[in-house]
Design an enzyme around this catalytic site. Sequence first.
Site, PDB file in Angstrom:
ATOM      1  N   LEU A  80     -14.526  26.335-104.401  1.00  0.00           N
ATOM      2  CA  LEU A  80     -14.300  27.731-104.001  1.00  0.00           C
ATOM      3  C   LEU A  80     -13.937  28.524-105.250  1.00  0.00           C
ATOM      4  O   LEU A  80     -12.804  28.510-105.712  1.00  0.00           O
ATOM      5  CB  LEU A  80     -13.196  27.821-102.948  1.00  0.00           C
ATOM      6  CG  LEU A  80     -12.840  29.199-102.406  1.00  0.00           C
ATOM      7  CD1 LEU A  80     -14.074  30.018-102.059  1.00  0.00           C
ATOM      8  CD2 LEU A  80     -11.939  29.078-101.208  1.00  0.00           C
ATOM      9  N   HIS A  81     -14.926  29.198-105.818  1.00  0.00           N
ATOM     10  CA  HIS A  81     -14.742  29.955-107.052  1.00  0.00           C
ATOM     11  C   HIS A  81     -14.875  31.448-106.772  1.00  0.00           C
ATOM     12  O   HIS A  81     -14.987  31.869-105.628  1.00  0.00           O
ATOM     13  CB  HIS A  81     -15.713  29.474-108.138  1.00  0.00           C
ATOM     14  CG  HIS A  81     -17.144  29.478-107.703  1.00  0.00           C
ATOM     15  ND1 HIS A  81     -18.008  30.498-108.002  1.00  0.00           N
ATOM     16  CD2 HIS A  81     -17.866  28.580-106.975  1.00  0.00           C
ATOM     17  CE1 HIS A  81     -19.203  30.225-107.485  1.00  0.00           C
ATOM     18  NE2 HIS A  81     -19.137  29.073-106.859  1.00  0.00           N
ATOM     19  N   ALA A  82     -14.846  32.265-107.816  1.00  0.00           N
ATOM     20  CA  ALA A  82     -14.733  33.716-107.675  1.00  0.00           C
ATOM     21  C   ALA A  82     -15.850  34.368-106.856  1.00  0.00           C
ATOM     22  O   ALA A  82     -15.576  35.234-106.032  1.00  0.00           O
ATOM     23  CB  ALA A  82     -14.647  34.368-109.051  1.00  0.00           C
TER      24      ALA A  82
END
Length: 89
Positions: A14-16
């Site tokens: 879960l990244h930007a």
Amino acid sequence: MTQFTAVITDKIGLHARPATAIISAASKFESDVKIVSGSKNGNLRSIMNILSMQIKSGDEVTIIAEGSDADAAVAGIKEAMISAALIEG
């Protein structure tokens, strides 16, 4: 209260970019929405909360919504997560 659980399939976790998509979806609803992963939980309207959880590929997450439009909020957030290729549909 409405919720759903899924496993993160994005190889980066879960990244930007997907976090921004989730926040955008969550902001359309009045319900209080949060994400839970293991012993950590965060506000789905705060990118800093979400990113500080350091959710990795293979981690199980639960999205919880409480409020008048909780069902619609969970459905909208789930769709955003699928569209962002964060989880499988």
